[in-house]
Structures are given as structure tokens and as C-alpha cells.
Design a protein around this motif. Sequence first.
Motif, PDB file in Angstrom:
ATOM      1  N   LEU A  27       0.875  -1.164   0.000  1.00 53.39           N
ATOM      2  CA  LEU A  27       0.000   0.000   0.000  1.00 53.39           C
ATOM      3  C   LEU A  27       0.913   1.215   0.000  1.00 53.39           C
ATOM      4  CD1 LEU A  27      -1.754  -2.384   1.159  1.00 53.39           C
ATOM      5  CD2 LEU A  27      -3.029  -0.635   2.424  1.00 53.39           C
ATOM      6  N   ASP A  28       0.798   2.053  -1.030  1.00 55.39           N
ATOM      7  CA  ASP A  28       1.830   3.050  -1.273  1.00 55.39           C
ATOM      8  C   ASP A  28       1.241   4.460  -1.374  1.00 55.39           C
ATOM      9  OD1 ASP A  28       4.335   4.018  -1.633  1.00 55.39           O
ATOM     10  OD2 ASP A  28       4.609   3.266  -3.673  1.00 55.39           O
ATOM     11  N   ARG A  29       0.522   4.837  -0.330  1.00 54.81           N
ATOM     12  CA  ARG A  29      -0.001   6.202  -0.205  1.00 54.81           C
ATOM     13  C   ARG A  29       0.479   6.762   1.130  1.00 54.81           C
ATOM     14  NH1 ARG A  29      -6.214   8.364   0.466  1.00 54.81           N
ATOM     15  NH2 ARG A  29      -5.908  10.377  -0.564  1.00 54.81           N
ATOM     16  N   ALA A  30       1.786   6.792   1.283  1.00 55.53           N
ATOM     17  CA  ALA A  30       2.386   7.067   2.586  1.00 55.53           C
ATOM     18  C   ALA A  30       2.031   8.446   3.124  1.00 55.53           C
ATOM     19  CB  ALA A  30       3.904   6.919   2.494  1.00 55.53           C
ATOM     20  N   ASP A  31       1.847   9.439   2.237  1.00 55.61           N
ATOM     21  CA  ASP A  31       1.545  10.790   2.699  1.00 55.61           C
ATOM     22  C   ASP A  31       0.191  10.868   3.390  1.00 55.61           C
ATOM     23  OD1 ASP A  31       0.457  10.238   0.119  1.00 55.61           O
ATOM     24  OD2 ASP A  31      -0.003  12.359  -0.133  1.00 55.61           O
ATOM     25  N   LYS A  32      -0.697   9.889   3.131  1.00 51.65           N
ATOM     26  CA  LYS A  32      -2.015   9.828   3.766  1.00 51.65           C
ATOM     27  C   LYS A  32      -2.140   8.596   4.660  1.00 51.65           C
ATOM     28  CE  LYS A  32      -3.793  13.464   1.687  1.00 51.65           C
ATOM     29  NZ  LYS A  32      -4.220  14.671   2.430  1.00 51.65           N
ATOM     30  N   MET A  33      -1.017   8.052   5.081  1.00 50.37           N
ATOM     31  CA  MET A  33      -0.996   6.849   5.925  1.00 50.37           C
ATOM     32  C   MET A  33      -1.810   5.721   5.290  1.00 50.37           C
ATOM     33  SD  MET A  33      -1.140   8.613   9.711  1.00 50.37           S
ATOM     34  CE  MET A  33      -0.688   7.132  10.607  1.00 50.37           C
ATOM     35  N   ASN A  34      -1.751   5.677   3.942  1.00 47.45           N
ATOM     36  CA  ASN A  34      -2.393   4.625   3.151  1.00 47.45           C
ATOM     37  C   ASN A  34      -3.900   4.562   3.375  1.00 47.45           C
ATOM     38  OD1 ASN A  34       0.167   3.759   2.075  1.00 47.45           O
ATOM     39  ND2 ASN A  34       0.554   2.845   4.068  1.00 47.45           N
ATOM     40  N   ALA A  35      -4.506   5.725   3.620  1.00 50.58           N
ATOM     41  CA  ALA A  35      -5.948   5.787   3.852  1.00 50.58           C
ATOM     42  C   ALA A  35      -6.708   5.327   2.610  1.00 50.58           C
ATOM     43  CB  ALA A  35      -6.361   7.205   4.227  1.00 50.58           C
TER      44      ALA A  35
ATOM     45  N   ALA B  22       2.509   3.738   8.471  1.00 52.61           N
ATOM     46  CA  ALA B  22       1.314   2.983   8.848  1.00 52.61           C
ATOM     47  C   ALA B  22       1.012   1.888   7.848  1.00 52.61           C
ATOM     48  CB  ALA B  22       0.110   3.918   8.957  1.00 52.61           C
ATOM     49  N   PHE B  23       0.314   0.877   8.340  1.00 50.01           N
ATOM     50  CA  PHE B  23      -0.269  -0.109   7.422  1.00 50.01           C
ATOM     51  C   PHE B  23      -1.420   0.539   6.671  1.00 50.01           C
ATOM     52  CE2 PHE B  23      -3.427  -3.364   6.403  1.00 50.01           C
ATOM     53  CZ  PHE B  23      -2.650  -4.230   5.636  1.00 50.01           C
ATOM     54  N   CYS B  24      -2.439   1.001   7.398  1.00 51.94           N
ATOM     55  CA  CYS B  24      -3.571   1.686   6.770  1.00 51.94           C
ATOM     56  C   CYS B  24      -4.393   2.374   7.852  1.00 51.94           C
ATOM     57  CB  CYS B  24      -4.430   0.712   5.979  1.00 51.94           C
ATOM     58  SG  CYS B  24      -5.883   1.459   5.213  1.00 51.94           S
ATOM     59  N   ALA B  25      -4.576   3.683   7.698  1.00 53.33           N
ATOM     60  CA  ALA B  25      -5.287   4.475   8.698  1.00 53.33           C
ATOM     61  C   ALA B  25      -6.800   4.361   8.580  1.00 53.33           C
ATOM     62  CB  ALA B  25      -4.870   5.939   8.584  1.00 53.33           C
TER      63      ALA B  25
ATOM     64  N   HIS C 140       2.027  -2.438  10.840  1.00 52.48           N
ATOM     65  CA  HIS C 140       2.767  -1.531  11.722  1.00 52.48           C
ATOM     66  C   HIS C 140       2.048  -0.188  11.763  1.00 52.48           C
ATOM     67  CE1 HIS C 140       4.036   0.262   7.962  1.00 52.48           C
ATOM     68  NE2 HIS C 140       4.628   1.248   8.633  1.00 52.48           N
ATOM     69  N   GLY C 141       2.450   0.665  12.680  1.00 50.69           N
ATOM     70  CA  GLY C 141       1.921   2.019  12.729  1.00 50.69           C
ATOM     71  C   GLY C 141       0.498   2.067  13.227  1.00 50.69           C
ATOM     72  N   VAL C 142      -0.447   2.150  12.305  1.00 46.57           N
ATOM     73  CA  VAL C 142      -1.862   2.095  12.654  1.00 46.57           C
ATOM     74  C   VAL C 142      -2.592   1.178  11.687  1.00 46.57           C
ATOM     75  CG1 VAL C 142      -1.880   4.423  13.659  1.00 46.57           C
ATOM     76  CG2 VAL C 142      -2.539   4.109  11.268  1.00 46.57           C
ATOM     77  N   ALA C 143      -3.660   0.574  12.190  1.00 42.15           N
ATOM     78  CA  ALA C 143      -4.608  -0.198  11.380  1.00 42.15           C
ATOM     79  C   ALA C 143      -5.977   0.073  11.988  1.00 42.15           C
ATOM     80  CB  ALA C 143      -4.273  -1.680  11.389  1.00 42.15           C
ATOM     81  N   PHE C 144      -6.630   1.097  11.485  1.00 43.03           N
ATOM     82  CA  PHE C 144      -7.912   1.537  12.020  1.00 43.03           C
ATOM     83  C   PHE C 144      -9.035   1.204  11.039  1.00 43.03           C
ATOM     84  CE2 PHE C 144      -5.815   5.286  14.479  1.00 43.03           C
ATOM     85  CZ  PHE C 144      -5.532   4.449  15.541  1.00 43.03           C
ATOM     86  N   GLY C 145     -10.204   0.859  11.571  1.00 44.16           N
ATOM     87  CA  GLY C 145     -11.400   0.735  10.751  1.00 44.16           C
ATOM     88  C   GLY C 145     -11.208  -0.155   9.545  1.00 44.16           C
TER      89      GLY C 145
END
Length: 266
Positions: free
Chosen positions: A20-28, A61-64, A113-118
Motif C-alpha cells: 500500500l503506497d499512499r504514505a503521505d495519507k498513511m495509506n488511507a 502505517a499499514f492503513c489508517a 505496523h503504525g496504525v490499522a484503524f477501521g
Amino acid sequence: MRFNDRVSITIDNHVAHVLLDRADKMNALDDAMFEALVAAGHHLHEERGVRAVVISGAGRAFCAGIDLSSLGNTSRWDGENSLINRTHGNANRPQQAAMVWRKLPMPVIAAVHGVAFGGGLQVASGPDIRIVHPATRMAVMEVKWGLVPDMAGFALWRGNVRDDVLRELIYTHREFSGAEALDLGFATHVDENPLDRAMALAHEIAGKSPTAVRSSKSLCNRVPEMATDQVLMAESLAQIELMYSQNQMESVRAGMEKRAPEFVDP
């Protein structure tokens, strides 16, 4: 290979790495990310020679979870975009972004890693195995926004997370750590280097008979919905198909000759 500038795939020695390569948005998760995740999964379904998959997130993050800016666009859920529409077999597109990893014929490992929300937690729940950094921040977040988990979480958590525990975490959207996730059922392993461990495990799996591993995953996916009699028959049918096949015989020969096996990919 890139999908929509949101997801990339690299393949090395029978192991695919989905990033997942949208690092500037924490891969949202926005529309483009949903589309890219589904496209990447479908691509791997047809990719001969891939025996295991690792999925991870770039950056912090993995995905916010859901990109909150996309919640204001109500038209995206009207008409043909309605969540009711089964656009991918038994799933809509957001559900398929998580379910596609469970539907793949080969094992998939999430390195979190980082966050995995919702929705990010639900994408992480699609893979067969989850390796999570102990400091990862995790939450079933949807009730916070007046919603319910609807990206296949209820299907994917079933059998892993105890019912009363899941209810509490949904109702309260309480944040928990990667270390706690192991006890709660959201993590398979906790590791300071989740990507390294996921890659090592993927390469270990890739060294096994790909037909036996795929058949085993198929059984794991199907048996929760089966009665006992059906499970017993499914085991027998799978075994008959594998016995004396080229890869099964190579497994035996390689074991007896104490050498690395040379398998044929399905």
C-alpha cells in the motif's frame, strides 16, 4: 507493477509483495485505493508461480482506514454504486478490498505496523496470517463515525475474535495495541520487525508443494460453513486429488533424498 499509484506488486522467488503506497495519507482508503487493492488481488489470482503473498504499508502505517474526505460524497453510494450491489461475486468493492486476500488461492500474510484503524484493520484481516508490531495502534473504528464495520470484518473476524470481545471493541471503538491484538485474536504473531518475519514465513511456505498448500487453504476457507459430514468428505476428496500427483511424489522424493524439492506451479 503499479495499480493506480496506490498499490505496487513486486515478485521474487515465488513470493509477491503487495505494498500500500499512499504514505503521505498513511495509506488511507479512498476510491482509488479500493480500486487498486481489488485490481492487485485479481492480478495475483492469475499470476502463475506466486506461492505466497505479503501485504504491507509504506511509510508510518499499514492503513489508517477510510479517507474521511470521501465520506462527504453521498453520490458515490447511489444507483450502481450502492453498497447492496454485489460487484465482485458475493461482495461489493470495499468488501472485496479485504476479502480478495482470503479468496486468493495462495496464502497471504499481512505485516502490520503504525496504525490499522477501521477499514485498514479489515484489510489486514483478509490475509490468512497477521504479523503485527507490538506498538501498532488498532481499532474497530466505525461506530465513532456513526457507522458499522462493513468491509467484510464480521466475516473475517469470525472464528478468530471471541464474540463478546468483538462486540465490546465495536461498540466502544476502543484502541488497542499490537501486543494486545495477539490475545484478542486480531494478530497471529507479534514481532518488532513484522515485514521481515512475514517475508521469511512467506518464503518458507513458498518452498512447500504449491498444490498441497492451495488445497489446504481451500479447505480452511470452506470448512467453517460445512457440517461435519461435509468436512470429512471434503478432506477425502482433496486428498484423492493430491495423492500420487507430480508435486506430491516430488515432496516424497525430495524428502527421502534430503534435497530441495522442484515443484510445478498450478
